[in-house]
Design a protein around this motif. Structure first.
Motif, PDB file in Angstrom:
ATOM      1  N   ILE A 183       0.842  -1.191   0.000  1.00 53.50           N
ATOM      2  CA  ILE A 183       0.000   0.000   0.000  1.00 53.50           C
ATOM      3  C   ILE A 183       0.883   1.249   0.000  1.00 53.50           C
ATOM      4  N   TYR A 184       0.667   2.098  -0.995  1.00 47.05           N
ATOM      5  CA  TYR A 184       1.387   3.367  -1.094  1.00 47.05           C
ATOM      6  C   TYR A 184       0.373   4.509  -1.134  1.00 47.05           C
ATOM      7  N   ASP A 185       0.878   5.729  -1.137  1.00 48.52           N
ATOM      8  CA  ASP A 185      -0.016   6.892  -1.106  1.00 48.52           C
ATOM      9  C   ASP A 185      -0.854   7.006  -2.375  1.00 48.52           C
ATOM     10  N   ASP A 186      -0.272   6.689  -3.517  1.00 48.73           N
ATOM     11  CA  ASP A 186      -0.978   6.919  -4.784  1.00 48.73           C
ATOM     12  C   ASP A 186      -1.191   5.658  -5.618  1.00 48.73           C
ATOM     13  N   TYR A 187      -0.807   4.488  -5.102  1.00 54.59           N
ATOM     14  CA  TYR A 187      -1.060   3.247  -5.839  1.00 54.59           C
ATOM     15  C   TYR A 187      -0.916   2.046  -4.910  1.00 54.59           C
ATOM     16  N   TYR A 188      -1.397   0.905  -5.416  1.00 55.67           N
ATOM     17  CA  TYR A 188      -1.257  -0.386  -4.730  1.00 55.67           C
ATOM     18  C   TYR A 188      -0.523  -1.337  -5.668  1.00 55.67           C
ATOM     19  N   PHE A 189       0.233  -2.238  -5.071  1.00 56.16           N
ATOM     20  CA  PHE A 189       0.909  -3.262  -5.855  1.00 56.16           C
ATOM     21  C   PHE A 189       0.487  -4.623  -5.325  1.00 56.16           C
ATOM     22  N   LEU A 190      -0.130  -5.433  -6.197  1.00 57.30           N
ATOM     23  CA  LEU A 190      -0.668  -6.728  -5.801  1.00 57.30           C
ATOM     24  C   LEU A 190       0.099  -7.853  -6.473  1.00 57.30           C
ATOM     25  N   ILE A 191       0.416  -8.855  -5.694  1.00 52.97           N
ATOM     26  CA  ILE A 191       0.913 -10.129  -6.224  1.00 52.97           C
ATOM     27  C   ILE A 191      -0.017 -11.221  -5.707  1.00 52.97           C
ATOM     28  N   LEU A 192      -0.713 -11.867  -6.622  1.00 52.36           N
ATOM     29  CA  LEU A 192      -1.680 -12.898  -6.269  1.00 52.36           C
ATOM     30  C   LEU A 192      -1.358 -14.191  -7.001  1.00 52.36           C
ATOM     31  N   HIS A 193      -1.752 -15.304  -6.415  1.00 58.79           N
ATOM     32  CA  HIS A 193      -1.538 -16.617  -7.012  1.00 58.79           C
ATOM     33  C   HIS A 193      -2.881 -17.291  -7.254  1.00 58.79           C
ATOM     34  N   PHE A 194      -3.000 -17.927  -8.418  1.00 61.79           N
ATOM     35  CA  PHE A 194      -4.211 -18.674  -8.749  1.00 61.79           C
ATOM     36  C   PHE A 194      -3.809 -19.979  -9.428  1.00 61.79           C
ATOM     37  N   PRO A 195      -4.500 -21.072  -9.096  1.00 64.65           N
ATOM     38  CA  PRO A 195      -4.144 -22.378  -9.670  1.00 64.65           C
ATOM     39  C   PRO A 195      -4.721 -22.558 -11.067  1.00 64.65           C
ATOM     40  N   TYR A 196      -4.108 -23.470 -11.815  1.00 63.50           N
ATOM     41  CA  TYR A 196      -4.624 -23.862 -13.128  1.00 63.50           C
ATOM     42  C   TYR A 196      -4.127 -25.263 -13.432  1.00 63.50           C
ATOM     43  N   LYS A 251      -0.208 -19.865 -11.249  1.00 62.47           N
ATOM     44  CA  LYS A 251       0.089 -18.689 -12.064  1.00 62.47           C
ATOM     45  C   LYS A 251       0.125 -17.463 -11.159  1.00 62.47           C
ATOM     46  N   GLU A 252       1.086 -16.619 -11.404  1.00 61.63           N
ATOM     47  CA  GLU A 252       1.246 -15.411 -10.617  1.00 61.63           C
ATOM     48  C   GLU A 252       0.636 -14.230 -11.365  1.00 61.63           C
ATOM     49  N   VAL A 253      -0.132 -13.422 -10.646  1.00 61.05           N
ATOM     50  CA  VAL A 253      -0.760 -12.232 -11.223  1.00 61.05           C
ATOM     51  C   VAL A 253      -0.190 -11.012 -10.505  1.00 61.05           C
ATOM     52  N   LYS A 254       0.499 -10.156 -11.252  1.00 58.98           N
ATOM     53  CA  LYS A 254       1.073  -8.931 -10.690  1.00 58.98           C
ATOM     54  C   LYS A 254       0.315  -7.733 -11.254  1.00 58.98           C
ATOM     55  N   ILE A 255      -0.165  -6.887 -10.351  1.00 62.76           N
ATOM     56  CA  ILE A 255      -1.014  -5.769 -10.757  1.00 62.76           C
ATOM     57  C   ILE A 255      -0.589  -4.495 -10.028  1.00 62.76           C
ATOM     58  N   PHE A 256      -0.363  -3.427 -10.807  1.00 57.64           N
ATOM     59  CA  PHE A 256      -0.251  -2.079 -10.255  1.00 57.64           C
ATOM     60  C   PHE A 256      -1.622  -1.423 -10.393  1.00 57.64           C
ATOM     61  N   TRP A 257      -2.097  -0.883  -9.298  1.00 60.71           N
ATOM     62  CA  TRP A 257      -3.451  -0.331  -9.261  1.00 60.71           C
ATOM     63  C   TRP A 257      -3.394   1.125  -8.804  1.00 60.71           C
ATOM     64  N   GLY A 258      -3.665   2.025  -9.747  1.00 63.52           N
ATOM     65  CA  GLY A 258      -3.678   3.448  -9.436  1.00 63.52           C
ATOM     66  C   GLY A 258      -5.060   4.044  -9.628  1.00 63.52           C
ATOM     67  N   LYS A 259      -5.160   5.354  -9.472  1.00 63.98           N
ATOM     68  CA  LYS A 259      -6.460   6.013  -9.550  1.00 63.98           C
ATOM     69  C   LYS A 259      -7.080   5.920 -10.933  1.00 63.98           C
ATOM     70  N   ASP A 260      -6.266   6.038 -11.964  1.00 64.63           N
ATOM     71  CA  ASP A 260      -6.801   6.030 -13.332  1.00 64.63           C
ATOM     72  C   ASP A 260      -6.093   5.012 -14.222  1.00 64.63           C
ATOM     73  N   TYR A 261      -5.520   3.976 -13.627  1.00 63.05           N
ATOM     74  CA  TYR A 261      -4.841   2.958 -14.432  1.00 63.05           C
ATOM     75  C   TYR A 261      -4.785   1.625 -13.697  1.00 63.05           C
ATOM     76  N   ILE A 262      -4.675   0.591 -14.482  1.00 62.89           N
ATOM     77  CA  ILE A 262      -4.360  -0.767 -14.022  1.00 62.89           C
ATOM     78  C   ILE A 262      -3.228  -1.267 -14.909  1.00 62.89           C
ATOM     79  N   ILE A 263      -2.196  -1.812 -14.296  1.00 62.85           N
ATOM     80  CA  ILE A 263      -1.065  -2.361 -15.051  1.00 62.85           C
ATOM     81  C   ILE A 263      -0.891  -3.815 -14.649  1.00 62.85           C
ATOM     82  N   THR A 264      -1.041  -4.717 -15.599  1.00 64.43           N
ATOM     83  CA  THR A 264      -0.793  -6.145 -15.361  1.00 64.43           C
ATOM     84  C   THR A 264       0.516  -6.510 -16.026  1.00 64.43           C
TER      85      THR A 264
END
Length: 303
Positions: free
Chosen positions: A52-65, A76-89
Motif C-alpha cells: 500500500i502506497y499513497d498513490d497506488y497499490y501493488f498486488l501479487i496474487l496466485h491462482f491455480p490452473y 500462475k502469478e498475477v502482478k497488478i499495479f493499481w492506481g487512480k486512473d490505471y491498471i497495469i498487469t
C-alpha cells in the motif's frame, strides 16, 4: 512491449514479457517503488502480498490452473499495479487476465471491459473472473473426489491409489495457494485497502465471499480425501489379512500331510509298509486328518 486499452478515463496497460526498458519506463513515468520493480523483474514466484502506497497499490496474487493434460495443478502469478486512473498487469499472468485484455481490444468486447469507468471496477472485474475460473477448477476437483468415492470398492487398487494420490497432491497445492491469501482479501472488506472509488465495499465483499467459498470447498475436499484414503487403506489391509488368513489355513492343513508323506518317503522301516493296502490306509488317514482340521477351524470360526 506495453499494450494499452483506454476505457473512459481509465487505462489498462498490459506487459506480457517485460523487458528492462519496459520496467524503466514504469519507474520513470509512474514512479513505482524500486522493490516493486524488482519483484516484476524476478522470474521466480513471489509471496502473495498487497503493498500500500499513497498513490497506488501493488498486488501479487496466485491462482491455480491445470496443466495441458488436466491432471496436475500449477500456479500462475498475477502482478497488478493499481492506481487512480490505471491498471497495469505484468508478466505471463493467468490466461483469464489475457482473455479479458484481448476482449477489451476486440469490437464485440465479450466481457464488457470497456464499459468500466473506474480502476476499482476494472480490478474487480479481473478478480471476479479469476475467482470464477478458480471455482470452476475446484468443481472439477470435487467431481474427481466423487469419482474416487464411487470407485473406492473397485478391485483395481493401483488405479484407485493413483487417483487418491493425485487428487490429494492437487488439493494440497490449492490449500497452499489459498491459505496465505485469505487474510489478504480480508483487507478489502475491512477497509484497510480504501481504493480510489466510493461504494465498492459490497463488491470487495463479494470477492471475499468467492474466496471464502473456495477456501471452504478446499478444506471440505481435503477432509473427504483424507477420509477416503484411510477407508481405502483399511479395505486393502482387510483384503491382505483375508488372503494371509486363507494361505495360513492352507499351510496349516498341508503341513502335517506333508510331514506324513515325507516320512513314508524315507528308506527306513515304517508301520504298514508291507501291507498291500498301506497306500489306501495312509490316504484315508490323511483325508481324515485334513477333514478334522477343517472341522476344527470352522468350529472356532477361523474360516
Amino acid at each position: 512491449m506495453i499494450e494499452t486499452i483506454t476505457t473512459g478515463t481509465v487505462k489498462w496497460h498490459h506487459i506480457l514479457d517485460p523487458s528492462d526498458q519496459d520496467l524503466q519506463f514504469l519507474k520513470d513515468n509512474f514512479h513505482f517503488h524500486p522493490l516493486d520493480i524488482e519483484d516484476c523483474r524476478s522470474k521466480t514466484n513471489q509471496r502473495p502480498k498487497i503493498d500500500i502506497y499513497d498513490d497506488y497499490y501493488f498486488l501479487i496474487l496466485h491462482f491455480p490452473y491445470f496443466d495441458r493434460w488436466n491432471r496436475f495443478l500449477k500456479v500462475k502469478e498475477v502482478k497488478i499495479f493499481w492506481g487512480k486512473d490505471y491498471i497495469i498487469t505484468i508478466g505471463k499472468s493467468h490466461w483469464v487476465v489475457k482473455n479479458l485484455f484481448n476482449s477489451g481490444r476486440e469490437p464485440d468486447d465479450t466481457y464488457q471491459v470497456r464499459q468500466v469507468t473506474t480502476s476499482d471496477a476494472l480490478l474487480y472485474k479481473i478478480l471476479e473472473h479469476l475467482m470464477l475460473e478458480s471455482l470452476s477448477l475446484l468443481s472439477k476437483l470435487g467431481v474427481e473426489v466423487e469419482l474416487i468415492n464411487r470407485d473406492l470398492f473397485n478391485k483395481k487398487a493401483e488405479r484407485t491409489i493413483e487417483r487418491i494420490s493425485l487428487t490429494r497432491k492437487n488439493i494440497i497445492l490449492v490449500n497452499t495457494v489459498f491459505k496465505p491469501q485469505l487474510r489478504l482479501f480480508h483487507k478489502f472488506e475491512s477497509g484497510d485497502i480504501a481504493g480510489f472509488a466510493e461504494d465498492m465495499e459490497d463488491y470487495w465483499g463479494n470477492i471475499l465471499d468467492y474466496y471464502q467459498k473456495m477456501w471452504d470447498m478446499t478444506e471440505d475436499y481435503q477432509e473427504i480425501v483424507e477420509g477416503l484414503s484411510k477407508t481405502f487403506d483399511s479395505l486393502q489391509t482387510n483384503r491382505t489379512n483375508e488372503i494371509m488368513k486363507v494361505l495360513t489355513l492352507i499351510s496349516s492343513i498341508l503341513l502335517p500331510l506333508t510331514f506324513i508323506a515325507s516320512l513314508y518317503g524315507m528308506n527306513v522301516g515304517l508301520p504298514f509298509q508291507d501291507d498291500p493296502n498301506s497306500f489306501w490306509l495312509l490316504m484315508f488317514f490323511m483325508v481324515l486328518l485334513a477333514g478334522s482340521m477343517i472341522f476344527l477351524f470352522k468350529r472356532k470360526r477361523w474360516m
